[in-house]
Structure formats: C-alpha cells, structure tokens
Design a protein around this motif. Structure first.
Motif, PDB file in Angstrom:
ATOM      1  N   SER A  85      12.059   9.985  -5.407  1.00 40.30           N
ATOM      2  CA  SER A  85      12.208  11.024  -6.430  1.00 40.30           C
ATOM      3  C   SER A  85      12.630  12.350  -5.803  1.00 40.30           C
TER       4      SER A  85
ATOM      5  N   ASN B 199       0.801  -1.224   0.000  1.00 44.12           N
ATOM      6  CA  ASN B 199       0.000   0.000   0.000  1.00 44.12           C
ATOM      7  C   ASN B 199       0.835   1.276   0.000  1.00 44.12           C
ATOM      8  N   GLN B 200       2.165   1.147  -0.021  1.00 43.01           N
ATOM      9  CA  GLN B 200       3.030   2.320   0.075  1.00 43.01           C
ATOM     10  C   GLN B 200       3.893   2.540  -1.165  1.00 43.01           C
ATOM     11  N   ARG B 201       3.628   1.842  -2.234  1.00 44.63           N
ATOM     12  CA  ARG B 201       4.511   1.935  -3.403  1.00 44.63           C
ATOM     13  C   ARG B 201       4.535   3.334  -4.011  1.00 44.63           C
ATOM     14  N   SER B 202       3.377   3.972  -4.133  1.00 47.76           N
ATOM     15  CA  SER B 202       3.345   5.333  -4.696  1.00 47.76           C
ATOM     16  C   SER B 202       4.066   6.310  -3.772  1.00 47.76           C
ATOM     17  N   HIS B 203       3.853   6.157  -2.477  1.00 47.92           N
ATOM     18  CA  HIS B 203       4.533   7.005  -1.497  1.00 47.92           C
ATOM     19  C   HIS B 203       6.040   6.838  -1.609  1.00 47.92           C
ATOM     20  N   TYR B 204       6.496   5.599  -1.742  1.00 45.00           N
ATOM     21  CA  TYR B 204       7.934   5.327  -1.872  1.00 45.00           C
ATOM     22  C   TYR B 204       8.513   6.001  -3.115  1.00 45.00           C
ATOM     23  N   LEU B 205       7.827   5.898  -4.240  1.00 40.79           N
ATOM     24  CA  LEU B 205       8.334   6.503  -5.479  1.00 40.79           C
ATOM     25  C   LEU B 205       8.450   8.019  -5.341  1.00 40.79           C
ATOM     26  N   ARG B 206       7.485   8.643  -4.689  1.00 42.55           N
ATOM     27  CA  ARG B 206       7.560  10.087  -4.459  1.00 42.55           C
ATOM     28  C   ARG B 206       8.730  10.427  -3.547  1.00 42.55           C
TER      29      ARG B 206
END
Length: 269
Positions: free
Chosen positions: A118, A108-115
């Motif tokens: 980056s 559930n944290q993949r998008s958060h990790y990518l941000r």
C-alpha cells in the motif's frame, strides 16, 4: 518501504533477461526458490503464476508487485527485476512494466505485506520524477531512482533514512533478521542440445558448469516435463526451445546459483 531498501542493500535488484511477462516472473520466482531458507519442494513459481492468473498484479506507472503466499512462518522478502524495454503486463493504464517487485509472503507476514505494498503504490503514484524509470540505462540508474523514491516516501517520517540509503553497506541493527544476501548470485546463460541418437551436451562460458550439465542424467527429460531442474547447486531454468533439422533440439536456459562465502572467497583470490 523497508523491504525495497533491504532488496537494494542485499543485492536483490536484477536486470531481467527477457521482456516476456511469464519469463520475468519465473526468473524472479526461481531466484526466491534458490534462497537456502526456503523449504525443499516449495513451488514459488507455481504460487506466483497462479496468483497472476487470478489477478493482474500491475500497480501502474511502470510497476508490478506479484507475490507468493507460503504456508509457513518466516521473513517477508522482496526481490526486484528491471526490464529496460518494458513488459506488456496487461495493466489498467496499459503502460509497459519496467520494475517488478516480487514478494515472498509467509503466513505471519500478510499484514506487513499489505502495508508495504500500500505504501509502495502510493509512493509510485505521487512520485513526481517517475520518467527517470523510462530513461534508465543501467542498474545504477534504477538503483538511484529507487533510492530517491524511497527517500521521498519516508522523508517526513524518518529524517535520517536518506543517509542510511546512501550507506548501503551499513550493518543491520542488533536483533534484526538478516535476509538472504544475493550479491553472490551467479546467473549463467546456457544452451542444451539434444536429439535422436545424440548425447546431450551443453554450451556455456562456464567450463565447470558445462561439464556438469554434460554428465547430468535425465536433464532434458526433467526440463521438458517441469521447465527447470536442480543440478548440484545450480537451478537450470528453461527459457525457450528451438527445433532444428535432423531432429536436433536446443533448449535455451539460465543457470542460477548462490555461491557460499567460501566459494566466493576462492573465486576472488
């Protein structure tokens, strides 16, 4: 870069025991595996190493950002390792890596990790005082470098972030998840000696740990098979093995343990 700030606030910045890439990644992965909220049997080391084999996670200017993606929901967590000498990491800019920011990435944290990664990569690339990382002498120097890096990255967005970073003992906001505090993490160097006709014995400055390892059944076999083992709350990680005359073998290891609050209080008395 909130995750880096959390890592500093919660004692998850470590000096890496060696400047070998594999050993550095294994050390940080084993630290994550020691988190009490990680389900038993979750092989963080294997996940990190498999990712690294697929893609080099160096981001340049002395930084790397490996991660372990895990198939369950939870909090995004970061641990940071500092190598004083630098690690030959195989990055595109060929600079030795001195900071390894490793992430545990639940589903559930993949998008958060990518941000997060980056923003971190942009901050590292634009930070004008990156030479401080090369000249850092201890963890306090590294900590101050990271605080200034984070402050520079967030100066316009959150004016009071610097104040929060200076006061690292500030309590988390109500409703904010409290991630594992590793300020009570204990890391002990250990040598385990074995050989034909010789009962295994441990060499350590920690008497309780030494006795425990002396009495552990199957310890050497487990280390030789898997590279690590669990012994009554201690995670023993093999670093290297040296063979001597007479068939004697010395396994140089690190023993890692997170003390409970009660145990920590008793130690402090």
């Amino acid at each position: 870069m909130e995750l880096l700030l959390d890592a500093l606030q919660e004692g998850r910045l470590f000096e890496l025991p060696e400047n070998d890439k594999t050993h550095a990644l294994q050390f940080l992965a084993h630290v994550i595996e020691a988190f009490p909220e990680i389900p038993a049997g979750t092989e963080i080391v294997e996940l990190v190493m498999a990712r690294e084999q697929a893609t080099n996670t160096g981001i340049g200017r002395g930084w790397a950002s490996p991660h372990a993606g895990v198939p369950f929901d939870g909090d995004l967590v970061c641990v940071v390792g500092w190598s004083p000498a630098g690690i030959a990491y195989g990055t595109k800019d060929r600079q030795p890596v001195r900071l390894v920011a490793m992430y545990l990435v639940p589903t559930n944290q993949r998008s958060h990790y990518l941000r997060e990664v980056s923003i971190m990569a942009k901050a590292v690339e634009s930070f004008p005082d990156n030479g401080r990382l090369e000249s850092a002498r201890d963890l306090n120097d590294v900590r101050n470098y990271l605080l200034d890096l984070i402050a520079a990255a967030k100066e316009t967005a959150v004016p009071d972030t610097r104040a929060r970073m200076i006061r690292l003992q500030a309590k988390p906001a109500v409703g904010q998840p409290v991630l594992t505090d590793l300020s009570n993490l204990v890391v002990e160097p250990v040598a385990l000696v074995s050989g034909a006709g010789l009962r295994q014995f441990a060499l350590s400055q920690n008497a309780e740990l030494t006795l425990m390892l002396d009495q552990a059944d199957g310890l050497i076999d487990k280390l030789e098979a898997d590279g690590f083992c669990q012994v009554k709350g201690w995670r023993v990680l093999r670093r290297n093995t040296v063979a001597y005359e007479g068939g004697r073998i010395v396994h140089k290891c690190l023993a890692i343990r997170i003390l409970s609050e009660k145990t920590q209080r008793n130690r402090d008395i």
